[in-house]
Design a protein around this motif. Structure first.
Motif, short mmCIF file in Angstrom:
data_model
loop_
_atom_site.label_atom_id
_atom_site.label_comp_id
_atom_site.label_asym_id
_atom_site.label_seq_id
_atom_site.Cartn_x
_atom_site.Cartn_y
_atom_site.Cartn_z
N SER A 252 2.54 -5.99 -2.29
CA SER A 252 1.22 -5.98 -2.91
C SER A 252 0.30 -6.99 -2.24
O SER A 252 -0.91 -6.75 -2.11
N MET A 253 0.85 -8.12 -1.79
CA MET A 253 0.04 -9.09 -1.06
C MET A 253 -0.48 -8.50 0.24
O MET A 253 -1.65 -8.69 0.60
N ILE A 254 0.37 -7.78 0.96
CA ILE A 254 -0.08 -7.11 2.18
C ILE A 254 -1.20 -6.12 1.85
O ILE A 254 -2.20 -6.02 2.58
N ALA A 255 -1.05 -5.40 0.74
CA ALA A 255 -2.09 -4.45 0.33
C ALA A 255 -3.41 -5.18 0.10
O ALA A 255 -4.48 -4.71 0.53
N GLY A 256 -3.36 -6.33 -0.57
CA GLY A 256 -4.57 -7.08 -0.84
C GLY A 256 -5.22 -7.61 0.43
O GLY A 256 -6.45 -7.60 0.58
N LEU A 257 -4.40 -8.10 1.36
CA LEU A 257 -4.92 -8.58 2.64
C LEU A 257 -5.60 -7.45 3.40
O LEU A 257 -6.71 -7.61 3.94
N ALA A 258 -4.95 -6.29 3.45
CA ALA A 258 -5.53 -5.13 4.14
C ALA A 258 -6.82 -4.71 3.47
O ALA A 258 -7.82 -4.37 4.14
N TYR A 259 -6.83 -4.73 2.15
CA TYR A 259 -8.01 -4.34 1.37
C TYR A 259 -9.19 -5.25 1.70
O TYR A 259 -10.31 -4.78 1.96
N GLY A 260 -8.95 -6.56 1.72
CA GLY A 260 -10.02 -7.50 2.02
C GLY A 260 -10.51 -7.39 3.45
O GLY A 260 -11.71 -7.38 3.72
N LEU A 261 -9.58 -7.29 4.40
CA LEU A 261 -9.96 -7.21 5.81
C LEU A 261 -10.68 -5.90 6.10
O LEU A 261 -11.63 -5.87 6.90
N ASP A 262 -10.26 -4.82 5.46
CA ASP A 262 -10.91 -3.53 5.68
C ASP A 262 -12.36 -3.55 5.19
O ASP A 262 -13.20 -2.81 5.70
N ARG A 263 -12.65 -4.41 4.22
CA ARG A 263 -14.01 -4.53 3.70
C ARG A 263 -14.84 -5.51 4.51
O ARG A 263 -16.00 -5.78 4.18
N GLY A 264 -14.26 -6.05 5.58
CA GLY A 264 -14.99 -6.97 6.43
C GLY A 264 -15.12 -8.37 5.89
O GLY A 264 -15.98 -9.14 6.34
N LEU A 265 -14.26 -8.75 4.96
CA LEU A 265 -14.33 -10.07 4.34
C LEU A 265 -13.68 -11.12 5.25
O LEU A 265 -12.92 -10.79 6.16
N SER A 266 -13.97 -12.37 4.98
CA SER A 266 -13.38 -13.47 5.75
C SER A 266 -11.89 -13.54 5.47
O SER A 266 -11.40 -13.03 4.45
N PRO A 267 -11.12 -14.18 6.37
CA PRO A 267 -9.68 -14.34 6.12
C PRO A 267 -9.40 -15.05 4.80
O PRO A 267 -8.42 -14.71 4.11
N GLU A 268 -10.25 -16.02 4.43
CA GLU A 268 -10.04 -16.73 3.16
C GLU A 268 -10.19 -15.79 1.97
O GLU A 268 -9.37 -15.80 1.03
N GLU A 269 -11.24 -14.97 1.99
CA GLU A 269 -11.46 -14.04 0.88
C GLU A 269 -10.38 -12.96 0.87
O GLU A 269 -9.93 -12.53 -0.20
N ALA A 270 -9.96 -12.52 2.05
CA ALA A 270 -8.88 -11.53 2.12
C ALA A 270 -7.60 -12.10 1.53
O ALA A 270 -6.85 -11.39 0.83
N LEU A 271 -7.33 -13.38 1.79
CA LEU A 271 -6.13 -14.00 1.24
C LEU A 271 -6.22 -14.08 -0.29
O LEU A 271 -5.21 -13.91 -0.98
N LYS A 272 -7.40 -14.30 -0.83
CA LYS A 272 -7.56 -14.30 -2.28
C LYS A 272 -7.18 -12.95 -2.86
O LYS A 272 -6.51 -12.86 -3.90
N TYR A 273 -7.59 -11.87 -2.18
CA TYR A 273 -7.19 -10.54 -2.65
C TYR A 273 -5.68 -10.36 -2.51
O TYR A 273 -5.03 -9.76 -3.38
N GLY A 274 -5.11 -10.88 -1.43
CA GLY A 274 -3.67 -10.78 -1.25
C GLY A 274 -2.91 -11.44 -2.38
O GLY A 274 -1.97 -10.86 -2.95
N VAL A 275 -3.31 -12.65 -2.73
CA VAL A 275 -2.65 -13.38 -3.82
C VAL A 275 -2.93 -12.70 -5.16
O VAL A 275 -2.05 -12.63 -6.02
N THR A 276 -4.13 -12.18 -5.33
CA THR A 276 -4.47 -11.47 -6.57
C THR A 276 -3.57 -10.26 -6.76
O THR A 276 -2.96 -10.07 -7.82
N PHE A 277 -3.48 -9.42 -5.73
CA PHE A 277 -2.67 -8.21 -5.85
C PHE A 277 -1.19 -8.56 -6.05
O PHE A 277 -0.50 -7.94 -6.86
N GLY A 278 -0.70 -9.55 -5.29
CA GLY A 278 0.69 -9.93 -5.41
C GLY A 278 1.04 -10.46 -6.79
O GLY A 278 2.10 -10.16 -7.34
N THR A 279 0.12 -11.25 -7.35
CA THR A 279 0.37 -11.84 -8.67
C THR A 279 0.25 -10.80 -9.77
O THR A 279 1.09 -10.75 -10.68
#
Length: 308
Positions: A252-279
């Protein structure tokens, strides 16, 4: 489109028993069968948030047909290469607070089938912006298979997110994937040293970055994840939760990272989505599932601490 790879999928079967009796008959009326594999967990989570996602990989036999039917039922777009062998089963027996697993190794892939997948992957790459590859390689495929896929993606300027372990990860790193996501144990194995402190993790990710990986993410369990990119290091930490089923949270963390990066977000924001999805996945009974209406509110509760 986010393209997810599951090269060694399975039908995951979960048997719920009050007690596991050895050397006798166990009867069970609580059985769950799902289309399994780490890459399909990634796919399902992305589907939860209505991301444009397509699943690919290798499927064969009646078990492969079952997985395709399950994906169709969930309205998940897929484009698998069919093989002669039968896709595997993986069995989890839940009993007395324990989880006993029996994992089939799966079919052996021949050279013709491997070449067919390369051909299909090249075609799908033209439609993709991000590629995620998760899990083990099936028998018959070279340990350098992910490495070759990364090289193909790089030629087409596609970001490749690799989540595997062992020799497949070590060889994959040589092709310079955009992102890898080892946990602390996997990082220790790559580095050949113990990883006990945050400083150890930071030293490890810097070493991986020096080997040509653009973005290194190390999952830290309940403490979130540490990210390192372009000389910047930061930790994204979630609020405390009650974990119901943490299985699939790394996917799920990988899914969140891909989701953020696909939207053109910064690595920091993408990581927030990664942690959000994983949690959020860990708060659900289902594996590979988040509730879309909880995502944005939970993401705002993620704290980001800059290390350097």
């Amino acid at each position: 489109m986010i393209l997810t790879l599951t090269l060694n999928p399975a039908i995951d079967m979960s048997y719920q028993l009050d007690e596991l009796k050895i050397d006798t008959v166990n009867r069970c009326d609580r059985v769950i069968k799902t289309a399994g594999g780490k890459g399909l967990n990634v796919t399902r989570v992305l589907k939860c948030v209505n991301a444009d996602v397509c699943a690919t990989g290798l499927l064969g036999g009646k078990t492969g047909e079952f997985i395709e039917q399950e994906l169709d039922w969930s309205s998940i777009h897929h484009d698998f290469v069919h093989i002669k062998g039968n896709t595997r089963h993986c069995l989890a027996i839940m009993h007395e607070g324990n989880q006993t697993e029996i994992l089939e190794s799966g079919p052996s892939i021949d050279e013709e089938e491997a070449e067919a997948f390369f051909h299909e992957f090249d075609r799908l790459l033209d439609q993709a912006s991000i590629v995620t590859a998760s899990g083990s390689l099936p028998k018959g495929l070279s340990k350098s298979f992910y490495q070759k896929l990364i090289e193909r993606a790089t030629k087409k300027n596609k970001k490749f997110l690799l989540d595997t372990s062992g020799e497949a990860l070590e060889l994959g790193i040589k092709a310079h994937p955009y992102l890898i996501k080892p946990n602390q144990e996997e990082l220790a194995a790559i580095m050949g040293t113990e990883i006990n402190t945050e400083a150890d993790v930071l030293a490890g990710v810097k070493k991986l970055a020096s080997m040509g990986v653009t973005y290194v993410v190390v999952s830290l369990g309940k403490d979130g994840a540490l990210g390192y990119v372009d000389g910047r290091a930061f930790v994204a930490k979630p609020p405390k939760i009650y974990a119901v089923n943490p299985v699939g949270s790394g996917d799920s963390m990988i899914a969140g990272l891909a989701y953020g990066l696909d939207r053109g977000l910064s690595p920091e924001e993408a990581l927030k989505y990664g942690v959000t999805f994983g949690t959020l996945n860990a708060t659900e009974e289902k594996t590979g599932y988040v509730q879309a209406d909880q995502v944005e509110d939970f993401k705002e509760r993620i704290t980001l601490r800059v290390l350097e």
